[in-house]
Design a protein around this motif. Sequence first.
Motif, short mmCIF file in Angstrom:
data_model
loop_
_atom_site.label_atom_id
_atom_site.label_comp_id
_atom_site.label_asym_id
_atom_site.label_seq_id
_atom_site.Cartn_x
_atom_site.Cartn_y
_atom_site.Cartn_z
N ILE A 40 0.88 -1.17 0.01
CA ILE A 40 0.16 -0.06 0.00
C ILE A 40 1.02 1.26 -0.09
N LYS A 41 0.37 2.50 0.01
CA LYS A 41 1.34 3.72 0.26
C LYS A 41 2.25 3.51 1.46
N THR A 42 1.65 3.06 2.19
CA THR A 42 2.41 2.77 3.65
C THR A 42 2.80 1.34 3.54
N ARG A 43 3.68 0.99 4.22
CA ARG A 43 4.11 -0.53 4.57
C ARG A 43 3.25 -0.77 5.95
N SER A 44 2.78 -1.93 6.01
CA SER A 44 2.19 -2.47 7.25
C SER A 44 2.83 -3.81 7.43
N CYS A 45 3.36 -4.11 8.55
CA CYS A 45 3.96 -5.50 9.04
C CYS A 45 3.07 -6.46 9.11
N HIS A 46 3.23 -7.21 8.38
CA HIS A 46 2.10 -8.43 8.03
C HIS A 46 1.85 -9.23 9.48
N TYR A 47 3.07 -9.17 10.48
CA TYR A 47 2.75 -9.94 11.75
C TYR A 47 2.23 -8.95 12.65
N THR A 48 2.74 -7.79 12.90
CA THR A 48 2.23 -6.74 14.02
C THR A 48 1.13 -5.69 13.45
N ASN A 49 1.11 -5.57 12.23
CA ASN A 49 0.21 -4.57 11.49
C ASN A 49 0.66 -3.22 11.72
N VAL A 50 2.01 -2.77 12.03
CA VAL A 50 2.26 -1.67 12.34
C VAL A 50 2.81 -0.91 11.16
N GLN A 51 2.27 0.35 10.92
CA GLN A 51 2.30 1.14 9.70
C GLN A 51 3.67 1.68 9.46
N ILE A 52 4.31 1.54 8.42
CA ILE A 52 5.78 2.11 8.10
C ILE A 52 5.56 2.88 7.02
N VAL A 53 6.23 3.97 6.99
CA VAL A 53 6.30 4.74 5.76
C VAL A 53 7.92 5.02 5.21
N VAL A 54 7.92 5.01 3.80
CA VAL A 54 9.49 5.03 3.40
C VAL A 54 9.89 6.60 3.67
N ILE A 55 9.04 7.52 3.84
CA ILE A 55 9.62 9.04 4.26
C ILE A 55 8.15 9.49 4.98
#
Length: 58
Positions: A40-55
């Motif tokens: 997705i536009k952000t990244r979401s950890c498959h395991y914890t569902n934490v949202q991570i963005v490139v910037i």
Amino acid sequence: MIQFQKTFKTEEACHQHLYKLKWPEGFHCPECQHHKAYEIKTRSCHYTNVQIVVIKRR
């Protein structure tokens, strides 16, 4: 700015460059180090569902 536009002809090219700078050995969740993510536009950890963005946007 012109040099930037020559280097990154598309937004996707810029995004891929930033992605490789942030995760040179591939994506991993900063919380658990898991390597799977949803595309997705952000990244979401498959395991914890934490949202991570490139910037981070301010």
